[in-house]
Design an enzyme around this catalytic site. Structure first.
Site, mmCIF file in Angstrom:
data_model
loop_
_atom_site.group_PDB
_atom_site.id
_atom_site.type_symbol
_atom_site.label_atom_id
_atom_site.label_comp_id
_atom_site.label_asym_id
_atom_site.label_seq_id
_atom_site.Cartn_x
_atom_site.Cartn_y
_atom_site.Cartn_z
ATOM 1 N N THR A 110 83.977 64.371 49.713
ATOM 2 C CA THR A 110 82.737 64.702 48.975
ATOM 3 C C THR A 110 81.750 63.539 48.999
ATOM 4 O O THR A 110 80.576 63.728 48.694
ATOM 5 C CB THR A 110 83.068 65.004 47.499
ATOM 6 O OG1 THR A 110 83.602 63.800 46.917
ATOM 7 C CG2 THR A 110 84.063 66.136 47.371
ATOM 8 N N ASP A 135 83.024 49.351 57.585
ATOM 9 C CA ASP A 135 83.600 49.472 56.239
ATOM 10 C C ASP A 135 83.790 48.074 55.652
ATOM 11 O O ASP A 135 84.644 47.308 56.109
ATOM 12 C CB ASP A 135 84.937 50.222 56.319
ATOM 13 C CG ASP A 135 85.487 50.538 54.936
ATOM 14 O OD1 ASP A 135 85.638 49.589 54.120
ATOM 15 O OD2 ASP A 135 85.742 51.710 54.652
ATOM 16 N N ASP A 164 87.371 47.193 54.245
ATOM 17 C CA ASP A 164 88.364 46.997 55.309
ATOM 18 C C ASP A 164 88.125 45.685 56.046
ATOM 19 O O ASP A 164 89.069 44.967 56.385
ATOM 20 C CB ASP A 164 88.311 48.161 56.308
ATOM 21 C CG ASP A 164 89.016 49.401 55.756
ATOM 22 O OD1 ASP A 164 89.758 49.266 54.760
ATOM 23 O OD2 ASP A 164 88.808 50.493 56.313
HETATM 24 C C1 PRP Z 1 82.209 51.257 49.709
HETATM 25 C C2 PRP Z 1 81.271 50.156 49.282
HETATM 26 C C3 PRP Z 1 80.572 50.787 48.102
HETATM 27 C C4 PRP Z 1 80.484 52.237 48.506
HETATM 28 C C5 PRP Z 1 79.077 52.515 48.969
HETATM 29 O O1 PRP Z 1 83.325 51.288 48.896
HETATM 30 O O2 PRP Z 1 81.917 48.965 48.980
HETATM 31 O O3 PRP Z 1 81.254 50.639 46.879
HETATM 32 O O4 PRP Z 1 81.398 52.432 49.574
HETATM 33 O O5 PRP Z 1 78.928 53.860 49.252
HETATM 34 P P1 PRP Z 1 78.006 54.826 48.390
HETATM 35 O O6 PRP Z 1 76.720 54.120 48.179
HETATM 36 O O7 PRP Z 1 77.872 56.042 49.277
HETATM 37 O O8 PRP Z 1 78.725 55.150 47.109
HETATM 38 P P2 PRP Z 1 84.564 52.278 49.161
HETATM 39 O O9 PRP Z 1 84.382 53.539 48.388
HETATM 40 O O10 PRP Z 1 84.794 52.415 50.626
HETATM 41 O O11 PRP Z 1 85.747 51.548 48.455
HETATM 42 P P3 PRP Z 1 86.386 50.104 48.724
HETATM 43 O O12 PRP Z 1 85.420 49.074 48.227
HETATM 44 O O13 PRP Z 1 87.622 50.166 47.897
HETATM 45 O O14 PRP Z 1 86.670 49.940 50.192
HETATM 46 N N1 URA Z 2 80.785 51.841 52.562
HETATM 47 C C1 URA Z 2 81.003 50.922 53.533
HETATM 48 O O1 URA Z 2 81.867 50.049 53.400
HETATM 49 N N2 URA Z 2 80.229 50.971 54.628
HETATM 50 C C2 URA Z 2 79.264 51.894 54.793
HETATM 51 O O2 URA Z 2 78.583 51.886 55.836
HETATM 52 C C3 URA Z 2 79.077 52.855 53.785
HETATM 53 C C4 URA Z 2 79.844 52.794 52.669
#
Ligand code: PRP
Ligand code: URA
Length: 209
Positions: free
Chosen positions: A108, A200, A203
Site C-alpha cells: 500500500t 533504499d 538497506d
Molecule cells: C523509508 C525511508 C522513509 C520512507 C520514505 O523507510 O527511510 O522513512 O521510506 O517513504 P515515504 O515518504 O513514501 O513514506 P522504510 O519504510 O523503507 O523503512 P526503513 O527505514 O526501516 O528501511
Molecule cells: N525509501 C527509500 O529508502 N528510498 C526511496 O527511494 C523511497 C523510500
C-alpha cells in the site's frame, strides 16, 4: 505555507553525489550520511536564539554570546533516520533524541507505526524530525502527526533526498513545518522509489537487503 530549503552548499552537493552512487559501499555510505547530516544541521541552526553574557578574557571582561538554552529534540524516523543522528549530535551533543518507528507497507506504501518514544517537555521543545528519504511523504506526515498528537508545536523536517510528491504531501498536511533538503529529485517510480534517488536508504545504511 511551509518553506522549503534546498541546500546548495558545494560540500553537501559533493557528498550527496557519492551517497547516490550505487558503487559506494556500506561503510562509506554511513560516513557520508553522517557528514551531510552535520553540514545540514549547521545551516538549520542558523536561527538559534542567543543571549549575551560577560566573559573574562585574559585581557578584560567582554560581552559575548552563548546559546539561549532552547530545548531541542531530534527525532529520527526508524530505521533509516538513525543514520543521521550522530552527525547532528556532533554539533548539538546535549540534544535529546526521541524515536518514531514506522515502515512503509510495500503493497500500500502506507506507513505503519510500531514505536514512539519522545523526550519530556514535548510542548516546550523544538523538534527536528530526520529521515534520509521523503518519497510519498506518508512516513514524514505520520511521524509529525504523532509528535503533534503528543503536544509538539515547533517542528522542522530534514532529509537528504525528496521527491516533489513528498514535498507536496508535507505542505498539505503540515503547512507549519519547514523542510530542509539536500537534493530535490524528479519523481517517484511505480514502487514509490525516488528517481534518481539513492535506492533504499535503510538497506544501504545497514547493509541489509
Ligand atoms: C523509508 C525511508 C522513509 C520512507 C520514505 O523507510 O527511510 O522513512 O521510506 O517513504 P515515504 O515518504 O513514501 O513514506 P522504510 O519504510 O523503507 O523503512 P526503513 O527505514 O526501516 O528501511
Ligand atoms: N525509501 C527509500 O529508502 N528510498 C526511496 O527511494 C523511497 C523510500
Amino acid at each position: 505555507m511551509a518553506k522549503v530549503y534546498v541546500f546548495d552548499h558545494p560540500l553537501i552537493q559533493h557528498k550527496i553525489t557519492y551517497i547516490r552512487d550505487k558503487n559506494t559501499g556500506t561503510k562509506e555510505f554511513r560516513e557520508l550520511v553522517d557528514e551531510v547530516a552535520t553540514l545540514m544541521m549547521f545551516e538549520i541552526t542558523r536561527d538559534m536564539p542567543l543571549e549575551e553574557v560577560d566573559v573574562e578574557t585574559p585581557v578584560r571582561v567582554a560581552k559575548s554570546n552563548v546559546l539561549a538554552g532552547k530545548k531541542l529534540g531530534i527525532v529520527p524516523i526508524l530505521r533509516a533516520g538513525i543514520g543521521m543522528v550522530d552527525g547532528i549530535l556532533n554539533l548539538i551533543p546535549a540534544a535529546k533524541v526521541g524515536h518514531v518507528g514506522l515502515y512503509r507497507d510495500p503493497k500500500t506504501l502506507l506507513p505503519v507505526e510500531y514505536y514512539v518514544k519522545l523526550p519530556p517537555d514535548v510542548e516546550n521543545r523544538d523538534f527536528i524530525v530526520v529521515d534520509p528519504m521523503l518519497a510519498t511523504g506518508g512516513s514524514a506526515v505520520a511521524a509529525i502527526d504523532s509528535l503533534k498528537k503528543r503536544g509538539a508545536k515547533h517542528i522542522k523536517f530534514m532529509c537528504l533526498i525528496a521527491a516533489p510528491e513528498g514535498v507536496e504531501a508535507m505542505q498539505k498536511a503540515h503547512p507549519d513545518v519547514d523542510m530542509f533538503i539536500a537534493g530535490l529529485d524528479e519523481k517517484l517510480d511505480e514502487k514509490g522509489y525516488i528517481v534518481p534517488g539513492l535506492g533504499d536508504a535503510g538497506d544501504r545504511l545497514f547493509g541489509t537487503k
